[in-house]
Design an enzyme around this catalytic site. Structure first.
Site, PDB file in Angstrom:
ATOM      1  N   LYS A  76       2.832   5.123   1.469  1.00 42.70           N
ATOM      2  CA  LYS A  76       3.140   3.956   0.632  1.00 42.70           C
ATOM      3  C   LYS A  76       4.647   3.679   0.689  1.00 42.70           C
ATOM      4  CE  LYS A  76       2.253   2.439  -4.186  1.00 42.70           C
ATOM      5  NZ  LYS A  76       1.664   2.886  -5.465  1.00 42.70           N
ATOM      6  N   SER A 171      -1.766   0.089  -7.482  1.00 38.16           N
ATOM      7  CA  SER A 171      -0.819  -0.588  -6.615  1.00 38.16           C
ATOM      8  C   SER A 171      -0.766  -0.027  -5.187  1.00 38.16           C
ATOM      9  CB  SER A 171       0.599  -0.504  -7.201  1.00 38.16           C
ATOM     10  OG  SER A 171       0.978   0.864  -7.313  1.00 38.16           O
ATOM     11  N   SER A 195      -2.819   4.053  -9.983  1.00 33.51           N
ATOM     12  CA  SER A 195      -2.598   3.326  -8.728  1.00 33.51           C
ATOM     13  C   SER A 195      -3.168   3.952  -7.462  1.00 33.51           C
ATOM     14  CB  SER A 195      -1.106   3.074  -8.522  1.00 33.51           C
ATOM     15  OG  SER A 195      -0.743   1.950  -9.255  1.00 33.51           O
TER      16      SER A 195
HETATM   17  N1  GLN Z   1      -1.319  -0.638 -13.212  1.00 33.20           N
HETATM   18  C1  GLN Z   1      -0.363   0.267 -13.799  1.00 33.20           C
HETATM   19  C2  GLN Z   1       0.950  -0.417 -13.986  1.00 33.20           C
HETATM   20  O1  GLN Z   1       1.095  -1.508 -13.525  1.00 33.20           O
HETATM   21  C3  GLN Z   1      -0.255   1.524 -13.005  1.00 33.20           C
HETATM   22  C4  GLN Z   1       0.685   1.445 -11.865  1.00 33.20           C
HETATM   23  C5  GLN Z   1       0.754   2.702 -11.049  1.00 33.20           C
HETATM   24  O2  GLN Z   1      -0.033   3.643 -11.217  1.00 33.20           O
HETATM   25  N2  GLN Z   1       1.723   2.748 -10.170  1.00 33.20           N
HETATM   26  O3  GLN Z   1       1.836   0.125 -14.596  1.00 33.20           O
END
Ligand code: GLN
Length: 524
Positions: A76, A171, A195
């Protein structure tokens, strides 16, 4: 070859059925063919071919480094990679080339893994769609699967054909798409509130979030330091364990890593689950849960019961506060973390002559998207002297209550919890963007965020296809540092459910993207 699991392809390399260079070239060619998925921000072709060549030399000399030697992996784009651009899908870091590797990246390279590229994400990993980065949204490979294609004709989800493509979740959607489309055998994501597990659920993959402190965060560009962990995406549980075993361990560069984690972390092969106690948290049966996910969840519980496991309803009473508590803590840490992007040290700087204050402001306006700026604003509000006690301190106390809920359940004899991972299967992009990111995250992370606040290990396992032909996943959560136990139960379950392999088709000609190479018809 690309349809095989990491373990299988590793065996093929050892037996000389394919060389690391041939394998790397096959992956590169598939990356080109599936470019429309937008899974990669950077394809590190030169680096990959060089690493493959070195691996090939080792194999020839009988000096291979182990299971990961010559295996194509992807990372990532919020992990630092020495000499390779690391953008966090943000204008702020566009063009930034780190001088060092994140510890997890270095560990994989030290084992001979071949780095195919850096994968797409929501800007600074804020989001649950992989729709919010500067390089555009990631498309879910299942949008182009035979399974979805056949069903979709009966249940069209939009007038316009283009509107039918689905989000990957996020994400870490780029990493998920990269693995699901067979362009690599494992990928790293990050998991702060779900994510890694969320895109794994939407893309039919195993997505693992380790216990906080088991795997180093050094070089993972922080979102919420107290919750972030590197996550692993693969096509089966054993493959995840192979990667986890390499990554887990103390890192002098990350003081939150534990000294002596239990190793090896390879899951045992369970044949009998009659001694297991599976907890079903009643608060996870939320009204927004789709009937299809609910039915898969309840069938999974029945499966454990019919095989002799004890399945009991449990209560995690503070679950309802988890989203709002996460919001306060996340934005507070974001506000502090993002302060380093000031136009002086890293990445972007606006190019007008102005006062220092104006330079900061303009740089940050140009560098960050609305989501990031919105979180910085909220976080600074919660951290104001007059608000600190009322918001930040209160949220810390609630976080403790949420964590204690899990401790109480595990202390009462529950081995693992079985829950949904997401509210529904992947939705079409056009439907997803009808709501803003904040609302979306607030809904989508209901089953995942509490786990990060408690620092527990959890994994998404793909279980079944919905009536639309799309993956539905379930989550196992275990006590802190019982990562191996979580993977052991997950492995047994994976074997029972026999999740089907994606039958990927190219949009234009509907031929197999794998050059008509036959995918194994057996399950994962
Ligand atoms: N959806 C969550 C956020 O936007 C988790 C993001 C993540 O795990 N990086 O904070």
């Amino acid at each position: 070859m690309l349809g095989r699991t990491l373990r299988e392809v590793s065996a093929a390399l050892k037996q000389g059925q394919i060389t690391p260079t041939e394998l790397c070239q096959k992956c590169l060619s598939l990356i080109r063919k599936t470019k429309f998925l937008n899974a990669y921000i950077t394809v590190s072709e030169e680096v990959a071919l060089k690493q493959a060549e070195e691996s090939e030399k080792r194999y020839k000399e009988g000096q291979s480094l182990g299971d990961l030697d010559g295996i194509p992996i992807s990372i990532k784009d919020n992990f630092s990679t020495s000499g390779i651009e690391t953008t966090c899908a943000s204008n702020m870091l566009k063009g930034y080339v780190p001088p060092y590797n994140a510890t997890v990246v270095q560990k994989l390279l030290d084992q001979g893994a071949v780095l195919m590229g850096k994968t797409n994400l929501d800007e600074f990993a804020m989001g649950s769609g992989s729709t919010d980065g500067i390089f555009g949204p990631v498309k879910n490979p299942w949008s182009f699967s035979r399974q979805y294609g056949e069903k979709r004709q009966q249940t069209p989800c939009g007038e316009n054909k283009d509107s039918n493509w689905l989000i990957t979740g996020g994400s870490s959607g780029g990493s998920a798409a990269a693995v699901a489309a067979f362009t690599c055998f494992a990928a790293l994501g990050s998991d702060t509130g779900g994510s890694t597990r969320n895109p794994a659920a939407h893309c039919g993959l195993v997505g693992f979030k380790p216990s906080y402190g088991l795997v180093s965060r050094h070089g993972l560009i922080p979102l919420v330091n107290s919750m972030d962990v590197p996550g692993i995406l693969t096509r089966c549980v054993d493959d995840t364990a192979i990667v986890l075993d390499v990554l887990a361990g103390h890192d002098p560069k990350d003081s939150t890593t534990v000294q002596d984690p239990v190793k090896p972390l390879m899951p045992s092969s369970l044949t009998d689950v009659s001694k297991l106690c599976i907890g079903i948290p009643k608060e996870y049966l939320v009204p927004e849960l789709s009937s299809e996910v609910q039915s898969v969840w309840s069938k999974a519980a029945d499966l454990f019961e019919s095989e002799g496991a004890k399945v009991i309803e449990v209560s995690l009473p503070h679950t309802c506060y988890s989203i709002v508590c996460y919001h306060v803590l996340c934005t507070a840490e974001v506000a502090s973390n993002m302060a380093r992007f000031d136009g002086l040290e890293y990445g972007h700087r606006c190019n007008t002559n102005m006062s220092t204050e104006a330079m900061y402001a303009t740089t940050r306006r140009e560098g960050f998207n609305d989501v990031v700026r919105g979180r910085i604003l909220s976080g600074n509000f919660f951290l104001l002297k007059e608000n600190y006690e009322n918001y930040f301190i209160k949220a810390q106390k609630v976080r403790r209550l949420i964590a204690n809920d899990f401790v109480n359940v595990f202390n009462s004899g529950v081995d693992v919890l079985l829950t949904p991972t997401t509210l529904s299967e992947a939705v079409p992009y056009l439907e997803f963007i009808k709501e803003d990111n904040r609302t979306r995250s607030a809904q989508d992370d209901i089953f995942t965020q509490a786990v990060n606040m408690a620092g527990l290990p959890a994994v998404n396992i793909p279980v079944a296809l919905s009536h639309q032909g799309l993956p539905v996943g379930l989550q196992f959560i275990g006590p802190a540092f019982c990562d191996k136990q979580v993977l052991t139960v997950a492995k047994w379950f994976e074997k029972q459910v026999q999740f089907p392999v994606i039958q990927l088709e190219l949009m234009e000609d509907h031929s197999s993207v794998l050059n008509n190479e036959k995918l194994p018809s057996v399950s994962l």
